[in-house]
Scaffold this active site. Structure first.
Site, short mmCIF file in Angstrom:
data_model
loop_
_atom_site.label_atom_id
_atom_site.label_comp_id
_atom_site.label_asym_id
_atom_site.label_seq_id
_atom_site.Cartn_x
_atom_site.Cartn_y
_atom_site.Cartn_z
N LYS A 54 -0.74 -9.57 3.10
CA LYS A 54 0.03 -9.11 4.26
C LYS A 54 -0.83 -8.11 5.02
CE LYS A 54 3.37 -5.82 4.00
NZ LYS A 54 2.79 -4.80 4.90
N GLU A 110 10.06 -4.46 9.93
CA GLU A 110 10.47 -3.20 9.30
C GLU A 110 11.11 -2.29 10.34
OE1 GLU A 110 7.46 -1.18 7.01
OE2 GLU A 110 8.69 0.62 6.80
N ASP A 116 0.84 -1.20 0.00
CA ASP A 116 0.00 0.00 0.00
C ASP A 116 0.88 1.25 0.00
OD1 ASP A 116 0.86 -0.09 2.61
OD2 ASP A 116 -1.10 0.28 3.51
N SER A 117 2.20 1.04 0.05
CA SER A 117 3.13 2.16 -0.18
C SER A 117 2.89 2.79 -1.55
CB SER A 117 4.59 1.67 -0.07
OG SER A 117 4.80 0.53 -0.87
N ASP A 174 -1.11 -6.32 -0.26
CA ASP A 174 -1.01 -5.66 1.05
C ASP A 174 -2.38 -5.09 1.42
OD1 ASP A 174 0.37 -4.78 3.24
OD2 ASP A 174 1.25 -3.03 2.24
N GLU A 227 -0.71 -5.51 8.77
CA GLU A 227 0.15 -4.90 9.80
C GLU A 227 -0.43 -5.17 11.19
OE1 GLU A 227 0.77 -0.73 9.04
OE2 GLU A 227 1.36 -1.09 6.95
O1 KIV Z 1 3.36 -0.98 1.66
C1 KIV Z 1 4.50 -1.44 1.65
O2 KIV Z 1 5.24 -1.40 0.68
C2 KIV Z 1 4.95 -2.07 2.87
C3 KIV Z 1 6.41 -2.02 3.08
C4 KIV Z 1 6.77 -0.75 3.75
C5 KIV Z 1 6.86 -3.17 3.82
O3 KIV Z 1 4.18 -2.50 3.67
#
Ligand code: KIV
Length: 284
Positions: A117, A186, A48-49, A87, A119
């Site tokens: 993934k 991270e 989600d970056s 993500d 968090e």
């Molecule tokens: O969104 C993303 O790219 C991530 C990384 C910072 C690990 O979660």
């Protein structure tokens, strides 16, 4: 193009068992995914970056499931063989286990992802366990978790003090017991990452800015090629300055068009004389 085999969960665990580091990068688009496929990337994260790297937001919080699905589909088209992780964006899993399962399922059904993934530690363990129980491989994410940056005091190293480090060690065990096949650490200190890696049993650990002792490494693609104009995080190594190559090319284009040295005959298409004469006749 080199033929490669589809990366699977057993394939990833075989690498871990053989002591071979796992390679992982973020990716958000088709052409970059094609390059990563050719380079033999084991795991690709559609992070989600992308809210920051691709869409220009100040944080990852405005990213939606629709954004994530669209980009994950493009990445899957470019990389059929990497282990592809979607993500989960902000507030698509935090409110409830059922919502978490439904949104995780969208990554699998609509974008052909291999895993998701999310968090968070103990407070998200039931979401992760629910997703795993639904048959979806799930990766945890501890340390600096960008969706909670406000609560963590910004984008800073986590677990430098013993008490916070202990909580991260415990959270890693809780996520492992909830069924995580892997955990991303991270921006935690290298020794904390090493300790968690040594204690991992049934899941493997990926480091992002957390030192060399994990089972694998992750970087943000834009950071490693000078493609993020706002800043370069200390942990990122620039493997090639594509940003400079692109900016130089853009300046050259502006100059050549302004001076009428672009285009040249090889850059356009002609028309036979007789057809052009006929066109003029038809237009009379
Ligand atoms: O969104 C993303 O790219 C991530 C990384 C910072 C690990 O979660």
């Amino acid at each position: 193009m080199t033929e490669r085999k589809k990366m699977t969960l057993p394939g990833l665990f075989q690498k871990v068992a053989a002591g071979q580091p796992i390679t992982m990068l973020t990716c958000y688009d088709f052409p970059t995914a094609t390059f990563q496929e050719q380079a033999g990337m084991d795991m690709i994260l559609v992070g989600d970056s992308l809210g920051m790297t691709m869409l220009g937001y100040e944080s990852t919080l405005p990213v939606t499931m629709e954004d994530m699905i669209r980009h994950s589909q493009a990445v899957r088209r470019g990389s059929p063989n990497a282990w592809l992780i979607g993500d989960m964006p902000y507030m698509t899993y935090q409110p409830s286990v059922e919502g978490a399962i439904r949104n995780a399922g969208r990554f699998m059904a609509e974008a052909a992802c291999d895993a998701i993934k999310l968090e968070g530690g103990r407070e998200m363990a039931d979401r992760l366990a629910g997703i795993v129980a639904a048959g979806i491989p799930a990766m945890g994410h501890l340390g600096l978790t960008p969706q909670s940056a406000a609560a963590l005091g910004g984008f800073r190293v986590q677990g430098k003090g013993a008490a916070q480090a202990k909580r991260i060690v415990e959270d890693a065990k809780i996520l492992e017991q909830a069924g995580a096949y892997a955990i991303l650490l991270e921006m935690v200190p290298d020794r904390l990452c090493q300790l968690i890696t040594e204690r991992a049993d049934g899941c493997f650990i990926i480091s992002l800015g957390s030192g060399p002792h994990a089972h694998g490494q992750l970087l943000i693609y834009h950071d490693m090629f000078g493609l993020f104009p706002r800043f370069k995080p200390r942990m990122a190594k620039v493997f090639g300055d594509a940003g400079k190559v692109i900016l130089d090319g853009l300046r050259m284009y502006v100059q050549e068009v302004s001076q009428r040295s672009f285009p040249q005959p090889e850059n356009w298409f002609g028309m036979p004389d007789e057809e052009f004469e006929e066109l003029k006749r038809l237009l009379k």
